[in-house]
Every structure is written in C-alpha cells, then in structure tokens.
Design an enzyme around this catalytic site. Structure first.
Site, mmCIF file in Angstrom:
data_model
loop_
_atom_site.group_PDB
_atom_site.id
_atom_site.type_symbol
_atom_site.label_atom_id
_atom_site.label_comp_id
_atom_site.label_asym_id
_atom_site.label_seq_id
_atom_site.Cartn_x
_atom_site.Cartn_y
_atom_site.Cartn_z
ATOM 1 N N CYS A 188 6.199 -0.049 7.586
ATOM 2 C CA CYS A 188 5.812 1.104 6.774
ATOM 3 C C CYS A 188 6.994 1.491 5.888
ATOM 4 C CB CYS A 188 5.435 2.263 7.690
ATOM 5 S SG CYS A 188 4.932 3.740 6.797
ATOM 6 N N LEU A 189 6.722 1.757 4.626
ATOM 7 C CA LEU A 189 7.790 2.139 3.696
ATOM 8 C C LEU A 189 8.448 3.453 4.119
ATOM 9 C CD1 LEU A 189 6.005 1.237 0.333
ATOM 10 C CD2 LEU A 189 7.824 -0.054 1.463
ATOM 11 N N HIS B 248 -4.143 1.302 7.749
ATOM 12 C CA HIS B 248 -2.776 1.842 7.770
ATOM 13 C C HIS B 248 -2.641 3.011 6.784
ATOM 14 C CE1 HIS B 248 1.770 1.178 7.947
ATOM 15 N NE2 HIS B 248 1.614 1.989 6.916
ATOM 16 N N GLU B 249 -3.133 2.810 5.559
ATOM 17 C CA GLU B 249 -2.993 3.860 4.531
ATOM 18 C C GLU B 249 -3.890 5.049 4.843
ATOM 19 O OE1 GLU B 249 -0.494 3.509 2.855
ATOM 20 O OE2 GLU B 249 -0.231 1.353 3.105
ATOM 21 N N HIS C 258 -2.321 7.405 7.158
ATOM 22 C CA HIS C 258 -1.337 8.311 6.545
ATOM 23 C C HIS C 258 -1.999 9.605 6.067
ATOM 24 C CE1 HIS C 258 2.456 6.210 6.588
ATOM 25 N NE2 HIS C 258 1.980 5.129 5.996
ATOM 26 N N GLN D 147 3.102 9.882 1.480
ATOM 27 C CA GLN D 147 4.389 9.175 1.472
ATOM 28 C C GLN D 147 5.243 9.538 0.264
ATOM 29 O OE1 GLN D 147 2.489 5.107 2.324
ATOM 30 N NE2 GLN D 147 4.445 5.015 3.386
ATOM 31 N N GLY E 128 0.834 -1.192 0.000
ATOM 32 C CA GLY E 128 0.000 0.000 0.000
ATOM 33 C C GLY E 128 0.866 1.237 0.000
HETATM 34 NI NI NI Z 1 2.918 3.307 5.918
#
Ligand code: NI
Length: 189
Positions: A104-105, A146-147, A150, A59, A54
């Site tokens: 998380c990226l 999660h997304e 963000h 991000q 995701g």
């Molecule tokens: Ni994340």
C-alpha cells in the site's frame, strides 16, 4: 475542461486519521465541479508518479468515495486500463478466497499475503456521472477490493489472516521469492 497540468499530491501514511475514517459519498454537483475533476486528474498523476496500481481519495486526505486504478502490462499488451470510480459499491461474486501479496502506498515498503475474492461486481459512477456496472476479476478484483477498503477506513493489514508473511519488499525479494510466485509486482495502492 481546464488545461491545468495535474499535480502530484502528497500521499498520507498510516497514522493519518483520513486512512481510518469512512469516506462520504460525492454529490452530483460536486462531481461536475472543476475542483473535483482536477482532484481526479491529480490522483491519477499521483498514482502514476508513485508507481502504484490504485489510489483512493483518503490516501490524499480527501474523505470522499473516489478511487482510481490502472495497471499497465509490463510488455505493453493487455493490462488494466485506467478506471475512475465514484461512490462505488462492491459485492463479491462466488468463488474461493485467493491469497496474494499486497502493499500500500500509505504503508510504504511492507508486503503481506491478503485473501481476496477472485471476482467482484462493481456499481458506481464514472467521472462524468455515468453509471458504471461491471465485474472485476483476478488482479483487477484485488485492486478494487484494496481501494474500496480505503473508503471504509480499512487497510490491507486488517485483512491479513496472519502476520507471518508480513515482510519488507527487499527482504521478500531476497528470501521469499519462489518459482511459484506471480510475475507481476505486488499490488500497491
Ligand atoms: Ni492502499
């Protein structure tokens, strides 16, 4: 649709203000624009290139309410098909919170146990501006939460009830793997 090849965008990491700022809604005009359509393609490419499941617009330092996700099954069967969600609203469905590993990226290498709702109702729009209404369950519900976080300047660390489980992924695999651990790799988005 333009045939411009998608670009892999830089993913910003914790400390970048975009990750701590609430994103604004996308306007219908914006959504129709070639620039925004190209951004969607680039976000999908960026997520795949990073082996994520995701990615939310903040991000890639874009403060708009846009997220993409996709989780192909390792054996090629099932999995979660690509979703592009614009201006999402996410409401929990009844059910006890479930703990599972997340990463998380934008917070590379770290994993932690995060409680999430087992199912959520999603309202929003697809990339063509058509209304979306569906219920996401289990792993998909976790990705969506999660997304969606963000888009509100929230990261998974904020959702952890305790930092005791916080671990680097290498150490997690080395020391904390158990037969009960889920097969799928931790959610990274
Ligand atoms: Ni994340």
């Amino acid at each position: 649709m333009a045939t411009r090849p998608a670009t892999v965008l830089p993913i910003v990491r914790l400390g970048h203000p975009a990750l701590r700022t609430a994103a604004r809604p996308v306007t219908p005009e914006e959504l129709r624009s070639p620039e925004l359509q190209a951004l969607i393609d680039d976000m999908v490419e960026t997520m795949r290139e990073a082996d994520g499941v995701g990615l939310a617009a903040p991000q890639v330092a874009e403060g708009i309410q846009l997220l993409v996700y996709e989780a192909p099954a390792p054996d090629g069967e099932g999995g979660i098909p690509l979703r592009v969600v614009v201006n999402p609203m996410v409401e929990p469905e009844p059910g006890e919170l479930v703990y599972d590993w997340e990463g998380c990226l934008s917070i590379p290498d770290l994993r932690g146990l995060v409680p999430r709702h087992p199912a959520v109702r999603v309202h929003g729009f697809d990339r063509d501006g058509k209304p979306l209404r569906y219920v996401a369950r289990d792993f998909e519900a976790r990705i969506v939460q999660h997304e969606f976080d963000h888009l509100n300047g929230v990261v998974f660390l904020d959702r952890m009830r305790s930092f005791e489980s916080l671990a680097y992924s290498e150490e997690l695999e080395q020391f904390m793997a158990s037969p009960e651990a889920p097969d799928e790799s931790p959610a990274v988005g």
